[in-house]
Design a protein around this motif. Structure first.
Motif, short mmCIF file in Angstrom:
data_model
loop_
_atom_site.label_atom_id
_atom_site.label_comp_id
_atom_site.label_asym_id
_atom_site.label_seq_id
_atom_site.Cartn_x
_atom_site.Cartn_y
_atom_site.Cartn_z
N GLY A 136 0.88 -1.23 0.01
CA GLY A 136 -0.16 0.04 -0.20
C GLY A 136 0.98 1.14 -0.01
O GLY A 136 2.00 1.35 -0.48
N ASN A 137 0.23 2.34 0.73
CA ASN A 137 1.06 3.46 0.73
C ASN A 137 2.37 3.29 1.63
O ASN A 137 3.45 3.34 1.17
CB ASN A 137 0.03 4.71 1.35
CG ASN A 137 0.73 5.86 1.40
OD1 ASN A 137 1.88 6.10 0.85
ND2 ASN A 137 0.39 6.98 2.29
N GLY B 253 -4.78 -0.67 -0.03
CA GLY B 253 -5.01 0.64 -0.44
C GLY B 253 -4.09 1.82 0.00
O GLY B 253 -3.04 1.31 0.76
N VAL B 254 -4.56 3.03 0.20
CA VAL B 254 -3.51 3.73 0.73
C VAL B 254 -3.59 3.72 2.44
O VAL B 254 -2.51 3.66 3.01
CB VAL B 254 -4.06 5.37 0.40
CG1 VAL B 254 -3.32 6.35 1.22
CG2 VAL B 254 -3.91 5.45 -1.05
N GLY C 169 -7.86 0.34 -4.36
CA GLY C 169 -7.59 1.74 -4.91
C GLY C 169 -7.01 2.58 -3.85
O GLY C 169 -6.80 2.28 -2.67
N GLY C 170 -7.02 4.06 -4.08
CA GLY C 170 -6.55 5.11 -3.08
C GLY C 170 -7.70 4.72 -2.06
O GLY C 170 -7.35 4.61 -0.84
N GLY D 167 -18.33 -2.63 -6.87
CA GLY D 167 -17.35 -1.41 -6.46
C GLY D 167 -18.00 -0.75 -5.31
O GLY D 167 -19.34 -0.83 -5.01
N TRP D 168 -17.22 -0.06 -4.19
CA TRP D 168 -17.53 0.81 -3.45
C TRP D 168 -16.54 1.78 -2.83
O TRP D 168 -15.35 1.70 -3.30
CB TRP D 168 -18.45 -0.14 -2.24
CG TRP D 168 -16.88 -1.10 -1.63
CD1 TRP D 168 -16.24 -0.80 -0.62
CD2 TRP D 168 -16.37 -2.59 -2.33
NE1 TRP D 168 -15.27 -2.12 -0.44
CE2 TRP D 168 -15.83 -2.92 -1.05
CE3 TRP D 168 -17.22 -3.13 -3.21
CZ2 TRP D 168 -15.02 -4.18 -1.48
CZ3 TRP D 168 -16.59 -4.58 -3.46
CH2 TRP D 168 -15.68 -4.97 -2.39
N GLY D 169 -16.96 2.67 -2.23
CA GLY D 169 -16.14 3.45 -1.76
C GLY D 169 -16.22 4.97 -2.29
O GLY D 169 -17.02 5.45 -2.82
#
Length: 483
Positions: A278-279, A328-329, A378-379, A393-395
């Motif tokens: 991740g990040n 993710g991030v 994702g981010g 998908g969500w967020g």
């Protein structure tokens, strides 16, 4: 030694192997208990299932590790047989891609008829091309089928199917993109990297950017890679894990916070499979189904129940059924062998898919579905795929990244892509020339409908997905034998 006992006094003891036992002593009608004793029971794993046959007819099944089973004989018999369903204990190599040839180890594998792998459109089955040894303890020459994903491997014999989750295969990731760099594994096992290199994330021993692929070292046994914002993880064919790049939050898992410009080995384990970066945090699954995490944990993205930074791998809970994970991030999503989806960490945009925006420091189950095969982070948004090839998908959806045709934030999974699925016909019975209404999902643009091989579509009106868009019929999931 196994014992059959007819209360109160009758008993017959016999020595035999654990996996095929026959008692030839004449028995009288009555009630009998079947159990394994001594070394045989101690060596029986929790997932072994015994079939009990009387004169060749199955009368029941039981798990020796859990105790005994009781059966009633309606009349005298001269044959009482116990046969154990197949059990898988290992797959080698445990990481690869479609086309990889693997071997399976276990017990009771004689007369194996099929081997199944997890797939995006239901299980992927291999029915030929492999060989079972005479002892029934090894299957060789199994070619991983096209479409296979990370997940359980199952073996089926005339006696049953091995249990889900006992052996896991991990599909390798040969290409990964980070914040501003790219890494790739070639077919010859060499590793290449290019792009920004300010933290040494290319692994070339320097911090110079590269505008074309550069080879990382001389090793030819790289199998899988993951790229974070400024760090890189990779697994070799021997199951060892390596990391390099920025390490200010301990995301390399080396027990320190010093950046590294060349690959450094993480610990001494040799069973790493799936990796994710991740990040500022990292994740990895081992071949035994355990999940490990390290790095930044300010938002609970490590799933350890706290927000404490970790500079070396820490195990998440006690589960041994993790298949894959994505970072993710500031959040994490992961899939278990039973097809359940889990998420934890930052949830400001609803990227955990739990229907709220509450941060979570430990794994939380997303919905009740048991058909998830993979997930991506994702981010600040997430996506998942089910065995019936439906994508959700969500967020955060401020740029339409969820893919549902809007820019509305989605704290719960919404269906994005799905196959055509027919629900039913109204009326359910109709003669030739009748008009019926067909309901289902994904029907927009349908140009053909066949009934018994004959085109039955005369016209299409108002053929939209409608409110049933979220419906999904999971592909068949392998099950353990009934007990």
């Amino acid at each position: 030694m196994s014992t059959l006992t007819r209360p109160p006094h009758y008993s017959a003891n016999y020595n035999s192997g654990l996996f095929s036992q026959v008692l030839s002593t004449a028995l009288v009608a009555g009630s009998y208990r079947v159990r394994l004793y001594g070394a045989q029971r101690n060596s029986a794993s929790a997932d072994q299932v015994v079939r009990v046959l009387l004169n060749g007819r199955e009368v029941g099944r039981f798990q020796p590790a859990l105790g005994f089973a009781q059966y009633t004989l309606p009349s005298a018999t001269t044959s009482f047989t116990q046969l154990v369903a197949p059990v898988l204990t290992a797959v080698s190599p445990f990481i690869g891609v479609p086309g990889t040839v693997v071997s399976l180890t276990g017990t009771g594998l004689t007369n194996t008829t099929s081997i199944t792998f997890t797939g995006a459109a239901g299980v992927k089955t291999v029915t030929s091309g492999f060989t079972v040894n005479a002892a029934g303890t090894q299957i060789t020459g199994v070619v991983v089928p096209a479409g296979a994903r990370s997940g359980p491997v199952l073996a089926t014999t005339p006696l049953g199917t091995s249990l889900v989750g006992s052996v896991l295969f991990s599909r390798a990731t040969s290409l990964a993109v980070g914040g501003y760099h790219t890494v790739a594994v070639r077919a010859d096992g060499s590793l290449w990297a290019w792009g920004r290199n300010d933290a040494g994330q290319l692994g070339l021993g320097s911090t110079s950017d590269q505008t074309s692929p550069q080879r990382v070292g001389t090793a030819t046994n790289w199998t899988s890679v993951a790229a974070g914002i400024t760090h890189t993880l990779a697994v070799r064919a021997d199951g060892s894990l390596w990391a390099w790049g920025r390490n200010d939050a301990g995301q390399l898992g080396l027990g320190s916070t010093s950046d590294q410009t060349s690959p450094q080995r993480v610990g001494t384990a040799t069973n790493w499979t799936n990796v994710a970066a991740g990040n500022l945090h990292s994740l990895a699954v081992q071949a035994n189904g355990t999940l490990w995490v390290w790095g930044s944990n300010a938002d609970g993205q490590l799933g350890l129940g706290n927000t404490t930074l970790q500079t070396s791998p820490q195990r998440v809970g006690t589960a041994t059924s993790w298949v894959s994970a994505a970072a993710g991030v500031y959040h994490t999503v992961a899939v278990q062998a039973d097809g359940t989806l889990w998420a934890w960490g930052d949830n400001y945009y609803g990227q955990l898919g739990l229907g709220n925006t509450t941060l979570q420091t430990s794994p939380q189950r997303v919905g009740t579905a048991t058909s998830w095969v993979s997930a991506a982070a994702g981010g600040f948004h997430s996506a998942g795929e089910q065995s019936c090839r439906v994508v959700w998908g969500w967020g955060d959806n401020s740029s339409g990244q969820v893919g549902d045709g809007s820019t509305t934030q989605r704290p719960s999974p919404v269906q994005v892509l799905g196959p055509i699925a027919l629900f039913g016909f109204a009326p359910s019975r109709a003669g030739i020339g009748s008009t019926v209404a067909v309901t289902g999902t994904g029907l927009a643009g349908v140009t053909a409908l066949s009934v018994n091989g004959i085109n039955a579509l005369a016209s299409v009106t108002n053929n939209t997905a409608g409110a049933s868009r979220s419906w999904c019929r999971p592909g068949p999931r392998p099950r353990a034998p009934s007990r």
